[in-house]
Design a protein around this motif. Structure first.
Motif, PDB file in Angstrom:
ATOM      1  N   LEU A  79      -2.118   0.525   1.719  1.00 53.79           N
ATOM      2  CA  LEU A  79      -2.219   1.007   0.341  1.00 53.79           C
ATOM      3  C   LEU A  79      -3.452   1.877   0.116  1.00 53.79           C
ATOM      4  CD1 LEU A  79      -1.181  -2.238  -1.584  1.00 53.79           C
ATOM      5  CD2 LEU A  79       0.252  -0.488  -0.516  1.00 53.79           C
ATOM      6  N   HIS A  80      -4.145   2.211   1.200  1.00 55.96           N
ATOM      7  CA  HIS A  80      -5.349   3.026   1.098  1.00 55.96           C
ATOM      8  C   HIS A  80      -5.185   4.327   1.886  1.00 55.96           C
ATOM      9  CE1 HIS A  80      -6.775  -0.977   0.006  1.00 55.96           C
ATOM     10  NE2 HIS A  80      -7.766  -0.382  -0.640  1.00 55.96           N
ATOM     11  N   THR A  81      -5.893   5.328   1.450  1.00 58.16           N
ATOM     12  CA  THR A  81      -5.858   6.617   2.137  1.00 58.16           C
ATOM     13  C   THR A  81      -6.676   6.535   3.418  1.00 58.16           C
ATOM     14  OG1 THR A  81      -7.812   7.421   0.962  1.00 58.16           O
ATOM     15  CG2 THR A  81      -5.670   7.815  -0.070  1.00 58.16           C
ATOM     16  N   ALA A  82      -6.649   7.602   4.198  1.00 51.42           N
ATOM     17  CA  ALA A  82      -7.419   7.642   5.445  1.00 51.42           C
ATOM     18  C   ALA A  82      -8.914   7.517   5.181  1.00 51.42           C
ATOM     19  CB  ALA A  82      -7.126   8.952   6.181  1.00 51.42           C
ATOM     20  N   GLU A  83      -9.343   7.934   3.962  1.00 52.93           N
ATOM     21  CA  GLU A  83     -10.763   7.838   3.606  1.00 52.93           C
ATOM     22  C   GLU A  83     -11.147   6.455   3.088  1.00 52.93           C
ATOM     23  OE1 GLU A  83      -8.722  10.263   2.369  1.00 52.93           O
ATOM     24  OE2 GLU A  83      -9.299  11.677   3.955  1.00 52.93           O
ATOM     25  N   GLY A  84     -10.145   5.561   2.946  1.00 59.86           N
ATOM     26  CA  GLY A  84     -10.416   4.203   2.493  1.00 59.86           C
ATOM     27  C   GLY A  84     -10.284   3.994   1.003  1.00 59.86           C
ATOM     28  N   ALA A  85      -9.896   5.049   0.259  1.00 66.49           N
ATOM     29  CA  ALA A  85      -9.730   4.931  -1.185  1.00 66.49           C
ATOM     30  C   ALA A  85      -8.355   4.350  -1.518  1.00 66.49           C
ATOM     31  CB  ALA A  85      -9.887   6.303  -1.847  1.00 66.49           C
ATOM     32  N   HIS A  86      -8.282   3.603  -2.631  1.00 71.50           N
ATOM     33  CA  HIS A  86      -7.011   3.017  -3.056  1.00 71.50           C
ATOM     34  C   HIS A  86      -6.056   4.119  -3.510  1.00 71.50           C
ATOM     35  CE1 HIS A  86      -4.238   1.200  -6.021  1.00 71.50           C
ATOM     36  NE2 HIS A  86      -4.153   0.270  -5.093  1.00 71.50           N
ATOM     37  N   SER A  87      -4.792   4.027  -3.086  1.00 70.59           N
ATOM     38  CA  SER A  87      -3.791   5.040  -3.425  1.00 70.59           C
ATOM     39  C   SER A  87      -2.787   4.482  -4.444  1.00 70.59           C
ATOM     40  CB  SER A  87      -3.034   5.473  -2.160  1.00 70.59           C
ATOM     41  OG  SER A  87      -1.929   6.281  -2.507  1.00 70.59           O
ATOM     42  N   PRO A  88      -2.851   4.925  -5.716  1.00 77.35           N
ATOM     43  CA  PRO A  88      -1.893   4.464  -6.729  1.00 77.35           C
ATOM     44  C   PRO A  88      -0.442   4.763  -6.341  1.00 77.35           C
ATOM     45  CG  PRO A  88      -3.745   5.554  -7.781  1.00 77.35           C
ATOM     46  CD  PRO A  88      -3.876   5.808  -6.305  1.00 77.35           C
ATOM     47  N   ALA A  89      -0.209   5.913  -5.716  1.00 74.17           N
ATOM     48  CA  ALA A  89       1.156   6.280  -5.322  1.00 74.17           C
ATOM     49  C   ALA A  89       1.712   5.314  -4.288  1.00 74.17           C
ATOM     50  CB  ALA A  89       1.172   7.707  -4.768  1.00 74.17           C
ATOM     51  N   ARG A  90       0.901   4.962  -3.295  1.00 72.39           N
ATOM     52  CA  ARG A  90       1.342   4.004  -2.277  1.00 72.39           C
ATOM     53  C   ARG A  90       1.552   2.621  -2.887  1.00 72.39           C
ATOM     54  NH1 ARG A  90      -2.026   5.220   3.342  1.00 72.39           N
ATOM     55  NH2 ARG A  90      -1.576   7.458   3.455  1.00 72.39           N
ATOM     56  N   SER A  91       0.691   2.233  -3.827  1.00 74.03           N
ATOM     57  CA  SER A  91       0.829   0.943  -4.498  1.00 74.03           C
ATOM     58  C   SER A  91       2.135   0.879  -5.278  1.00 74.03           C
ATOM     59  CB  SER A  91      -0.345   0.698  -5.455  1.00 74.03           C
ATOM     60  OG  SER A  91      -1.491   0.318  -4.754  1.00 74.03           O
ATOM     61  N   ALA A  92       2.438   1.971  -5.993  1.00 72.12           N
ATOM     62  CA  ALA A  92       3.669   2.025  -6.781  1.00 72.12           C
ATOM     63  C   ALA A  92       4.897   1.941  -5.875  1.00 72.12           C
ATOM     64  CB  ALA A  92       3.702   3.308  -7.610  1.00 72.12           C
ATOM     65  N   ALA A  93       4.867   2.685  -4.769  1.00 71.43           N
ATOM     66  CA  ALA A  93       6.002   2.682  -3.835  1.00 71.43           C
ATOM     67  C   ALA A  93       6.176   1.316  -3.183  1.00 71.43           C
ATOM     68  CB  ALA A  93       5.790   3.746  -2.757  1.00 71.43           C
ATOM     69  N   ALA A  94       5.074   0.711  -2.763  1.00 71.32           N
ATOM     70  CA  ALA A  94       5.138  -0.617  -2.132  1.00 71.32           C
ATOM     71  C   ALA A  94       5.604  -1.662  -3.133  1.00 71.32           C
ATOM     72  CB  ALA A  94       3.762  -0.990  -1.580  1.00 71.32           C
ATOM     73  N   GLY A  95       5.124  -1.574  -4.372  1.00 73.50           N
ATOM     74  CA  GLY A  95       5.535  -2.513  -5.404  1.00 73.50           C
ATOM     75  C   GLY A  95       7.010  -2.409  -5.714  1.00 73.50           C
ATOM     76  N   ALA A  96       7.520  -1.179  -5.765  1.00 70.98           N
ATOM     77  CA  ALA A  96       8.942  -0.964  -6.049  1.00 70.98           C
ATOM     78  C   ALA A  96       9.824  -1.506  -4.926  1.00 70.98           C
ATOM     79  CB  ALA A  96       9.206   0.533  -6.253  1.00 70.98           C
ATOM     80  N   MET A  97       9.466  -1.200  -3.678  1.00 73.13           N
ATOM     81  CA  MET A  97      10.259  -1.654  -2.525  1.00 73.13           C
ATOM     82  C   MET A  97      10.250  -3.178  -2.418  1.00 73.13           C
ATOM     83  SD  MET A  97       9.132   1.220   0.282  1.00 73.13           S
ATOM     84  CE  MET A  97       9.936   0.361   1.633  1.00 73.13           C
ATOM     85  N   ALA A  98       9.077  -3.767  -2.631  1.00 74.02           N
ATOM     86  CA  ALA A  98       8.973  -5.228  -2.558  1.00 74.02           C
ATOM     87  C   ALA A  98       9.773  -5.880  -3.676  1.00 74.02           C
ATOM     88  CB  ALA A  98       7.502  -5.642  -2.639  1.00 74.02           C
ATOM     89  N   GLY A  99       9.743  -5.275  -4.868  1.00 72.25           N
ATOM     90  CA  GLY A  99      10.481  -5.814  -6.009  1.00 72.25           C
ATOM     91  C   GLY A  99      11.976  -5.778  -5.802  1.00 72.25           C
ATOM     92  N   VAL A 100      12.478  -4.691  -5.214  1.00 72.32           N
ATOM     93  CA  VAL A 100      13.912  -4.540  -4.971  1.00 72.32           C
ATOM     94  C   VAL A 100      14.423  -5.642  -4.048  1.00 72.32           C
ATOM     95  CG1 VAL A 100      15.607  -3.115  -3.765  1.00 72.32           C
ATOM     96  CG2 VAL A 100      14.084  -2.084  -5.438  1.00 72.32           C
ATOM     97  N   MET A 101      13.695  -5.919  -2.993  1.00 71.80           N
ATOM     98  CA  MET A 101      14.121  -6.960  -2.042  1.00 71.80           C
ATOM     99  C   MET A 101      14.222  -8.320  -2.720  1.00 71.80           C
ATOM    100  SD  MET A 101      12.254  -6.081   1.582  1.00 71.80           S
ATOM    101  CE  MET A 101      10.586  -5.960   0.934  1.00 71.80           C
TER     102      MET A 101
END
Length: 300
Positions: A93-115
């Motif tokens: 959920l973090h970028t290569a620089e180590g910063a938190h990525s809202p887009a990755r969080s949203a995508a991961a949250g959506a995929m996890a929720g669907v399952m």
């Protein structure tokens, strides 16, 4: 352990918020596909609904559907938060620089929720049926008259097969995708931002609490129309083949509701939704965060 802690956290929150789920379900079904002012309002607001249900159906009715609600929360959130926790721990959920990525969080949250939501869909459908059941003088929506969770699952399975048990599952997915991605993205982003600002000490329980409160507001605003449509999809009467008689799917439910009840019809029960989703989001995410913190502190 991530899956177990996630499921337990959601169940802990569910015990406190299930009465609000009962109120929310009935308010969402009240005046279904009827123009404003053309039907009797049994429930004028959240507080009036509590009093009415307690007076007519009895106080125990405020915990209707608790068993399937707990099972659904354990399944759905155990998978959802557990999967998200693994993605977070793995650094996805973090970028290569180590910063938190809202887009990755949203995508991961959506995929996890669907399952989680798809697996628990039959339980959620029965929960909705049971919570809608009421005495005739305050009944709203279709009344299934189930005797309990196991009887309902058996009856639906025998009559309509596995397809009948998962009726409405696909229609319920947009609700979960939007709710889950919004919840986990705003929770992680707010927590990360508060940590950067150093408002609270590192690992403070206040950090998770404030982040969960912000997340709760965002979830209610984003998910309310889909929540109304989902409740109605699951509760609609069916024909002999198990096909819904009122709505063809989530889009049809949204369009029919907006056309006949207006834009505010899509936000029916939003007060109950906030009083339910707000505390549920806060409690489940807070319990989840604290359980993980305790586990990683003392078990490793």
């Amino acid at each position: 352990m991530d899956f177990l802690m996630s499921g337990l956290a959601a169940c802990g929150a569910c015990v406190f918020t299930n009465p609000l789920e009962v109120v929310k379900t009935r308010m969402q079904l009240q005046g279904e596909l009827k123009a404003p002012g053309t039907y009797q309002r049994h429930y004028r607001n959240v507080f009036h609904a509590f009093i009415t249900i307690g007076k007519v159906d009895g106080l125990a009715a405020l915990q209707k559907g608790l068993a399937p609600a707990l099972i659904y929360q354990f399944l759905m959130n155990g998978i959802r938060l557990g999967t998200y926790g693994m993605a977070e721990a793995g650094g996805y959920l973090h970028t290569a620089e180590g910063a938190h990525s809202p887009a990755r969080s949203a995508a991961a949250g959506a995929m996890a929720g669907v399952m989680g939501a798809y697996l628990g869909s039959p339980i959620y459908m029965v929960k909705t049926h049971l919570q809608a059941q009421a005495a005739s003088e305050i009944a709203v929506g279709h009344q299934y008259k189930h005797q309990g969770m196991f009887q309902a699952l058996t009856k639906i399975g025998q009559k309509h097969g596995l397809v009948g048990l998962w009726r409405g599952a696909l229609g319920g997915l947009p609700r979960v995708i939007i709710g889950s991605s919004t919840q986990l993205c705003t929770f992680s982003s707010t927590k990360d931002l508060l940590s950067q600002w150093e408002i609270f000490p590192p690992q403070s329980w206040k950090l998770a609490l404030v982040a969960a409160m912000v997340s709760g507001i965002a979830v209610v605003l984003a998910m309310a129309p889909f929540d109304v449509a989902c409740t109605r999809l699951y509760n609609q009467p069916t024909n002999a083949q198990g096909k819904g008689l009122m709505y063809r799917g989530i889009l049809d439910a949204l369009l029919q509701t907006a056309r006949t009840e207006g834009i505010f019809g899509m936000y029916k029960g939003i007060g109950a939704s906030y009083f339910r989703l707000g505390p549920h989001t806060i409690l489940s995410l807070f319990f989840w965060d604290q359980l993980r913190s305790l586990y990683y502190t003392y078990a490793k």
